[in-house]
Motif scaffolding. Structure first.
Motif, PDB file in Angstrom:
ATOM      1  N   GLY A  98      -0.808  94.863  87.124  1.00 59.31           N
ATOM      2  CA  GLY A  98      -1.344  96.111  86.596  1.00 59.31           C
ATOM      3  C   GLY A  98      -2.719  95.929  86.006  1.00 59.31           C
ATOM      4  N   ASP A  99      -3.164  96.954  85.259  1.00 57.12           N
ATOM      5  CA  ASP A  99      -4.527  96.971  84.721  1.00 57.12           C
ATOM      6  C   ASP A  99      -4.578  96.806  83.213  1.00 57.12           C
ATOM      7  OD1 ASP A  99      -5.682  97.442  87.259  1.00 57.12           O
ATOM      8  OD2 ASP A  99      -5.178  99.572  87.110  1.00 57.12           O
ATOM      9  N   ALA A 100      -3.436  96.611  82.559  1.00 62.71           N
ATOM     10  CA  ALA A 100      -3.455  96.441  81.103  1.00 62.71           C
ATOM     11  C   ALA A 100      -4.048  95.081  80.742  1.00 62.71           C
ATOM     12  CB  ALA A 100      -2.031  96.571  80.551  1.00 62.71           C
ATOM     13  N   GLY A 101      -4.300  94.881  79.450  1.00 69.78           N
ATOM     14  CA  GLY A 101      -5.018  93.700  78.991  1.00 69.78           C
ATOM     15  C   GLY A 101      -4.398  92.382  79.397  1.00 69.78           C
ATOM     16  N   ASN A 102      -3.059  92.274  79.308  1.00 70.71           N
ATOM     17  CA  ASN A 102      -2.382  91.030  79.636  1.00 70.71           C
ATOM     18  C   ASN A 102      -1.768  91.026  81.029  1.00 70.71           C
ATOM     19  OD1 ASN A 102      -2.951  89.746  77.188  1.00 70.71           O
ATOM     20  ND2 ASN A 102      -1.169  90.674  76.192  1.00 70.71           N
ATOM     21  N   ASP A 103      -2.060  92.066  81.822  1.00 70.36           N
ATOM     22  CA  ASP A 103      -1.562  92.101  83.194  1.00 70.36           C
ATOM     23  C   ASP A 103      -2.392  91.167  84.074  1.00 70.36           C
ATOM     24  OD1 ASP A 103       0.302  93.909  82.427  1.00 70.36           O
ATOM     25  OD2 ASP A 103      -0.674  95.650  83.310  1.00 70.36           O
ATOM     26  N   ILE A 104      -1.823  90.782  85.202  1.00 73.34           N
ATOM     27  CA  ILE A 104      -2.512  89.913  86.155  1.00 73.34           C
ATOM     28  C   ILE A 104      -2.588  90.643  87.489  1.00 73.34           C
ATOM     29  CG2 ILE A 104      -2.468  87.700  87.348  1.00 73.34           C
ATOM     30  CD1 ILE A 104      -0.829  86.584  85.027  1.00 73.34           C
ATOM     31  N   LYS A 105      -3.797  90.845  87.975  1.00 72.48           N
ATOM     32  CA  LYS A 105      -3.963  91.581  89.221  1.00 72.48           C
ATOM     33  C   LYS A 105      -3.700  90.703  90.439  1.00 72.48           C
ATOM     34  CE  LYS A 105      -7.183  95.181  87.716  1.00 72.48           C
ATOM     35  NZ  LYS A 105      -8.465  95.848  88.015  1.00 72.48           N
ATOM     36  N   TYR A 106      -4.417  89.569  90.533  1.00 78.62           N
ATOM     37  CA  TYR A 106      -4.231  88.702  91.688  1.00 78.62           C
ATOM     38  C   TYR A 106      -4.482  87.258  91.265  1.00 78.62           C
ATOM     39  CZ  TYR A 106      -3.900  87.195  96.456  1.00 78.62           C
ATOM     40  OH  TYR A 106      -3.475  86.575  97.602  1.00 78.62           O
ATOM     41  N   PRO A 107      -3.415  86.520  90.940  1.00 84.00           N
ATOM     42  CA  PRO A 107      -3.596  85.142  90.464  1.00 84.00           C
ATOM     43  C   PRO A 107      -3.994  84.203  91.597  1.00 84.00           C
ATOM     44  CG  PRO A 107      -1.272  85.620  90.726  1.00 84.00           C
ATOM     45  CD  PRO A 107      -1.994  86.913  91.014  1.00 84.00           C
ATOM     46  N   LEU A 108      -4.976  83.358  91.321  1.00 83.39           N
ATOM     47  CA  LEU A 108      -5.432  82.386  92.316  1.00 83.39           C
ATOM     48  C   LEU A 108      -4.960  80.967  92.006  1.00 83.39           C
ATOM     49  CD1 LEU A 108      -9.064  83.690  92.909  1.00 83.39           C
ATOM     50  CD2 LEU A 108      -7.119  83.857  94.456  1.00 83.39           C
ATOM     51  N   ASP A 109      -4.860  80.616  90.725  1.00 83.29           N
ATOM     52  CA  ASP A 109      -4.402  79.288  90.364  1.00 83.29           C
ATOM     53  C   ASP A 109      -3.884  79.317  88.939  1.00 83.29           C
ATOM     54  OD1 ASP A 109      -3.776  76.641  90.700  1.00 83.29           O
ATOM     55  OD2 ASP A 109      -5.844  75.903  90.666  1.00 83.29           O
ATOM     56  N   VAL A 110      -3.206  78.234  88.541  1.00 83.07           N
ATOM     57  CA  VAL A 110      -2.606  78.166  87.214  1.00 83.07           C
ATOM     58  C   VAL A 110      -2.709  76.729  86.717  1.00 83.07           C
ATOM     59  CG1 VAL A 110      -0.295  77.740  88.149  1.00 83.07           C
ATOM     60  CG2 VAL A 110      -0.531  78.728  85.866  1.00 83.07           C
ATOM     61  N   ALA A 111      -2.843  76.576  85.394  1.00 82.99           N
ATOM     62  CA  ALA A 111      -2.834  75.259  84.753  1.00 82.99           C
ATOM     63  C   ALA A 111      -2.061  75.383  83.452  1.00 82.99           C
ATOM     64  CB  ALA A 111      -4.261  74.764  84.487  1.00 82.99           C
ATOM     65  N   VAL A 112      -1.549  74.243  82.955  1.00 79.31           N
ATOM     66  CA  VAL A 112      -0.862  74.208  81.663  1.00 79.31           C
ATOM     67  C   VAL A 112      -1.592  73.206  80.776  1.00 79.31           C
ATOM     68  CG1 VAL A 112       1.301  73.810  80.446  1.00 79.31           C
ATOM     69  CG2 VAL A 112       1.346  74.782  82.744  1.00 79.31           C
ATOM     70  N   THR A 113      -2.034  73.655  79.608  1.00 83.48           N
ATOM     71  CA  THR A 113      -2.788  72.796  78.702  1.00 83.48           C
ATOM     72  C   THR A 113      -1.850  71.861  77.927  1.00 83.48           C
ATOM     73  OG1 THR A 113      -2.686  74.402  76.899  1.00 83.48           O
ATOM     74  CG2 THR A 113      -4.533  74.596  78.445  1.00 83.48           C
ATOM     75  N   SER A 114      -2.449  70.893  77.245  1.00 85.90           N
ATOM     76  CA  SER A 114      -1.652  69.914  76.500  1.00 85.90           C
ATOM     77  C   SER A 114      -0.894  70.552  75.344  1.00 85.90           C
ATOM     78  CB  SER A 114      -2.561  68.801  75.974  1.00 85.90           C
ATOM     79  OG  SER A 114      -3.608  69.342  75.180  1.00 85.90           O
ATOM     80  N   ASP A 115      -1.367  71.713  74.853  1.00 84.61           N
ATOM     81  CA  ASP A 115      -0.641  72.386  73.774  1.00 84.61           C
ATOM     82  C   ASP A 115       0.333  73.441  74.298  1.00 84.61           C
ATOM     83  OD1 ASP A 115      -2.386  74.336  74.586  1.00 84.61           O
ATOM     84  OD2 ASP A 115      -3.283  74.694  72.628  1.00 84.61           O
ATOM     85  N   GLY A 116       0.579  73.442  75.614  1.00 85.63           N
ATOM     86  CA  GLY A 116       1.620  74.291  76.180  1.00 85.63           C
ATOM     87  C   GLY A 116       1.223  75.721  76.451  1.00 85.63           C
ATOM     88  N   HIS A 117      -0.038  75.967  76.815  1.00 89.84           N
ATOM     89  CA  HIS A 117      -0.463  77.310  77.197  1.00 89.84           C
ATOM     90  C   HIS A 117      -0.710  77.373  78.705  1.00 89.84           C
ATOM     91  CE1 HIS A 117      -1.064  77.886  72.874  1.00 89.84           C
ATOM     92  NE2 HIS A 117      -1.030  79.179  73.141  1.00 89.84           N
ATOM     93  N   VAL A 118      -0.300  78.489  79.304  1.00 85.88           N
ATOM     94  CA  VAL A 118      -0.470  78.717  80.731  1.00 85.88           C
ATOM     95  C   VAL A 118      -1.775  79.481  80.934  1.00 85.88           C
ATOM     96  CG1 VAL A 118       0.505  79.789  82.790  1.00 85.88           C
ATOM     97  CG2 VAL A 118       2.025  78.794  81.073  1.00 85.88           C
ATOM     98  N   VAL A 119      -2.680  78.894  81.710  1.00 83.60           N
ATOM     99  CA  VAL A 119      -3.983  79.495  81.965  1.00 83.60           C
ATOM    100  C   VAL A 119      -4.053  79.892  83.439  1.00 83.60           C
ATOM    101  CG1 VAL A 119      -6.476  79.246  81.719  1.00 83.60           C
ATOM    102  CG2 VAL A 119      -4.945  77.989  80.191  1.00 83.60           C
ATOM    103  N   VAL A 120      -4.485  81.124  83.703  1.00 81.08           N
ATOM    104  CA  VAL A 120      -4.459  81.688  85.050  1.00 81.08           C
ATOM    105  C   VAL A 120      -5.847  82.208  85.415  1.00 81.08           C
ATOM    106  CG1 VAL A 120      -3.345  83.372  86.579  1.00 81.08           C
ATOM    107  CG2 VAL A 120      -2.081  82.419  84.635  1.00 81.08           C
ATOM    108  N   THR A 121      -6.296  81.924  86.638  1.00 85.00           N
ATOM    109  CA  THR A 121      -7.491  82.594  87.159  1.00 85.00           C
ATOM    110  C   THR A 121      -7.041  83.844  87.906  1.00 85.00           C
ATOM    111  OG1 THR A 121      -7.378  81.023  89.007  1.00 85.00           O
ATOM    112  CG2 THR A 121      -9.051  80.619  87.336  1.00 85.00           C
TER     113      THR A 121
END
Length: 326
Positions: A102-125
């Protein structure tokens, strides 16, 4: 003009490199897959065997990225379903689903890749609105960076907790430093420019070495190719390898879609030409050609290692995550 069936973005014939589904279609039709030569194939040197398979059509839809949390053993997978991020536990059960389409602030339109940081956060492009978004493992939005990117694509977490990411359209490599717990961006710095359509990226957790996959412009339907560039932690170019250079030594063309470092610092890549996973050795050992997985894959598009040294392969061909261990 062509229209992307996913994001509905109109593309001219020269602009389709921005559209992932069209790009993957061209890659499937383009490279002439000859398979791994018999002399180089056979069983994996490390004795890798398929231990677990997750997902499948309906659970995962056209997955694009996979990453492992080194602390908890969880796997985060980005795909095109209604909830874009799935988090799997070490036993294979799905623990969380988040990232609404969707288009809301925390929505994801089209994810291309994902990573997980050392403090346990999921980061998405997110290729849909050209942003980078971070969540905790429960799916709560922590940070969204929407300024300054043309088309953020691949990303990986560094040993220091930063995120290294590629911008395929700008031809650049960025280092993103943030306090994800507080939701504050500290710095987003371009650390390399003048790259050719960089997508996949991996960071060594021991040396800080960075490997980037460049996708070179195709000169005809069967001439698309990829190139690996290796940078030291100080961003000095220490080596590169393309399909042409490898062909001088091995009778096999490699078309790379994902890259990772194993625990010993060796570079491991996926190859969609031979539907395989191949170890290329340490940067100072190039070129080594050692197939790790030579059967059972359809379109390997993602790659990561878990804390127990299990190898995780994201297979977009059958919408699954395959975990191999010795």
């Amino acid at each position: 003009r062509l229209e992307c069936p996913f994001c509905r973005r109109p593309c001219g014939p020269s602009e389709t490199s921005d559209c992932l589904p069209l790009l993957q279609l061209l890659e499937v039709l383009g490279p002439a897959g000859g398979g791994i030569p018999a002399a180089l194939g056979g069983p994996a040197p490390a004795g890798l065997g398929l231990r677990l398979s997750l997902g499948g059509w309906g659970s995962l839809v056209n997955p694009t990225g996979v990453a492992a949390c080194q602390r908890s053993g969880r796997l985060a997978v980005a795909h095109d379903g209604k909830k874009r991020i799935h988090v799997f536990g070490p036993s294979g059960s799905c623990l969380q689903r988040f990232g609404e389409r969707g288009d809301a602030g925390n929505d994801i339109k089209y994810p291309l890749d994902v990573a997980v940081t050392s403090d346990g956060h999921v980061v998405v492009t997110d290729g849909g609105d050209r942003s980078v978004k971070a969540f905790d493992l429960e799916g709560r939005g922590a940070l969204a960076v929407r300024e300054g990117f043309c088309l953020p694509w691949g990303l990986d977490a560094s040993p220091e907790g930063d995120v290294i990411l590629t911008d395929a359209e700008a031809g650049a490599l960025y280092r993103l430093t943030a306090d994800f717990r507080m939701g504050k961006l500290k710095k987003c710095q371009m650390i390399r420019s003048k790259l050719t359509s960089p997508r996949g990226v991996a960071v060594s957790q021991t040396s800080g070495t960075i490997v980037v996959i460049e996708h070179l412009k195709a000169r005809g339907p069967n001439h698309s190719s990829t190139r690996l560039k290796i940078f030291s932690a100080d961003m000095d170019l220490v080596g590169q390898m393309d399909s042409f250079g490898l062909n001088l030594i091995f009778p096999s063309k490699i078309y790379t879609t994902a890259v990772a470092f194993d625990k010993e610092g060796r570079i491991v890549v996926t190859d969609v030409c031979s539907q395989a996973v191949i170890c290329l050795g340490k940067p100072e050992e190039f070129p080594i050609f050692s197939p790790l997985i030579s059967h059972g894959l359809s379109y390997p598009i993602g790659l990561t290692y878990m804390a127990n040294n299990s190898l995780v392969v994201l297979d977009s061909g059958d919408h699954s995550v395959k975990i191999y261990s010795s």
